[in-house]
Scaffold this motif. Structure first.
Motif, short mmCIF file in Angstrom:
data_model
loop_
_atom_site.label_atom_id
_atom_site.label_comp_id
_atom_site.label_asym_id
_atom_site.label_seq_id
_atom_site.Cartn_x
_atom_site.Cartn_y
_atom_site.Cartn_z
N PHE A 42 0.83 -1.21 0.00
CA PHE A 42 0.00 0.00 0.00
C PHE A 42 0.87 1.26 0.00
O PHE A 42 0.63 2.19 -0.77
N MET A 43 1.89 1.28 0.86
CA MET A 43 2.71 2.47 0.99
C MET A 43 3.60 2.70 -0.22
O MET A 43 3.77 3.84 -0.67
N VAL A 44 4.17 1.64 -0.79
CA VAL A 44 4.98 1.78 -1.99
C VAL A 44 4.12 2.27 -3.16
O VAL A 44 4.55 3.14 -3.94
N THR A 45 2.90 1.75 -3.27
CA THR A 45 1.98 2.21 -4.31
C THR A 45 1.66 3.69 -4.15
O THR A 45 1.66 4.46 -5.12
N THR A 46 1.41 4.11 -2.90
CA THR A 46 1.13 5.52 -2.63
C THR A 46 2.32 6.40 -3.00
O THR A 46 2.16 7.47 -3.61
N ILE A 47 3.54 5.95 -2.64
CA ILE A 47 4.74 6.72 -2.95
C ILE A 47 4.93 6.86 -4.46
O ILE A 47 5.19 7.95 -4.98
N LEU A 48 4.80 5.75 -5.20
CA LEU A 48 5.00 5.78 -6.65
C LEU A 48 3.97 6.66 -7.33
O LEU A 48 4.30 7.44 -8.24
N MET A 49 2.71 6.57 -6.91
CA MET A 49 1.66 7.39 -7.50
C MET A 49 1.88 8.87 -7.17
O MET A 49 1.63 9.74 -8.01
N THR A 50 2.37 9.15 -5.96
CA THR A 50 2.65 10.54 -5.57
C THR A 50 3.75 11.13 -6.43
O THR A 50 3.62 12.23 -6.98
#
Length: 345
Positions: A42-50
């Protein structure tokens, strides 16, 4: 240390430490493997999308002259803030949140905390600049071009970054936020922790400066903007039967300004929704003897980080120009044919 652990009860022996070979190490947060993996995904996905979403905004405004205007320069700077948050803050916060440990030392902990505070402050001050820009565009359109120039906008952006840097690094490195909490910090400190405490005074001052005062200014300005916009809409509906071509052009311009104000109000609303729980908790926590669990603080911080991912999505949905530039950039990245994409007008 290892011999001591062998003599502990079965329950204590199961405790894992951030630095097992150092005395005074913090215990790691025990979680099921599936939960840890889910948190990382979840956090890696959030970082990449950000990072990717805000890079699209940065590239769009930087490379397309049609997007070169005072409002978009503020949005460009805001995208830089959000991109920096995704690159330099969120990855380290991810490891701390999942593992419950800080592996990078006391000094980098201070730098990380200062940057985190600085970027969140810079974000809301940028949104405050946007609300001022929209106020002049909607409420004083005849004076807008003279009052809101590119030079003034760039100067305002520089002041915003500078103030946020001085305020955040000044508070954290001077340690004024921990005056009176020395015993608490000694009792709770261990090797592998990275916590930012605020005493009662700075638990109020910091949120006021970073969030509540700029948020109140934005709210007041947008209430005024929508009041004026609704009044203009009523006047336009009364005159619709007798408008001239010149008036139609002015009306179209006013409609674009109102739509931009509405979109940016959504950006502001999402920001307030994401960060409000964190700042309210920051104010309350010193008055309840710091009883808020670290897990709750972590969740509220990540809810705030989520805002940095939302801004580019909002631009893509509500701004036709950004939609077109995003398509052109993505088409070039993936080697697609761009002839079918409509050129910006």
């Amino acid at each position: 240390m290892e011999n001591t652990n062998l003599n502990q009860t079965g329950e204590m022996a199961a405790v894992l430490f951030c630095f097992p070979h150092l005395q005074g190490s913090c215990p790691r947060t025990l979680r099921l493997s599936v939960i840890r993996v889910a948190m990382y995904v979840f956090m890696v996905t959030t970082i990449l999308m950000t990072v990717c979403g805000n890079l699209l905004v940065i590239i769009s405004i930087s490379n397309f002259k049609q997007l070169h205007n005072p409002t978009n320069f503020i949005i460009l700077s805001l995208a830089v803030v959000d991109c920096c948050l995704g690159c330099f803050i969120m990855p380290f916060s991810m490891i701390r949140s999942v593992e419950g440990c800080w592996y990078l030392g006391k000094h980098f902990c201070k730098v990380h905390s200062s940057l985190d505070m600085m970027l969140s402050t810079t974000s809301i001050l940028h949104l405050c600049l946007v609300s001022i820009d929209r106020y002049w565009a909607i409420c004083n359109p005849l004076q807008y071009k003279t009052k809101v120039t590119v030079f003034k906008v760039i100067l305002s952006i520089v002041i915003t970054w500078s103030f946020s840097f001085i305020f955040s690094f000044g508070v954290v490195f001077s340690e004024v936020n921990t005056v009176g909490l020395e015993m608490l910090i000694i009792m709770t400190s261990c090797i592998g922790s990275c916590l930012l405490f605020f005493n009662k005074q700075w638990g109020i001052i910091a949120p006021l400066v970073s969030f509540f005062i700029p948020g109140a200014v934005m709210t007041c300005l947008y209430i005024k903007i929508f009041h004026v916009a609704r009044r203009h809409a009523k006047v336009m509906s009364d005159r619709v039967a007798t408008v001239t071509r010149h008036e139609l052009k002015n009306q179209a311009s006013e409609q674009r300004e109102r739509k931009a104000a509405k979109t940016l109000a959504i950006v502001m609303g999402v920001f307030l929704l994401c960060w409000l729980p964190f700042f309210i908790t920051t104010v309350i926590d010193p008055f309840i003897n710091f009883m808020t669990p670290i897990v709750v603080f972590d969740a509220l911080v990540w809810f705030g980080y989520f805002n940095s991912m939302c801004n580019p999505v909002i631009y893509g949905f509500f701004y036709p120009h950004f939609q077109k530039t995003f398509k052109i950039i993505l088409a070039k990245i993936f080697g697609m044919n761009t002839t079918s994409i409509i050129v910006l007008s």
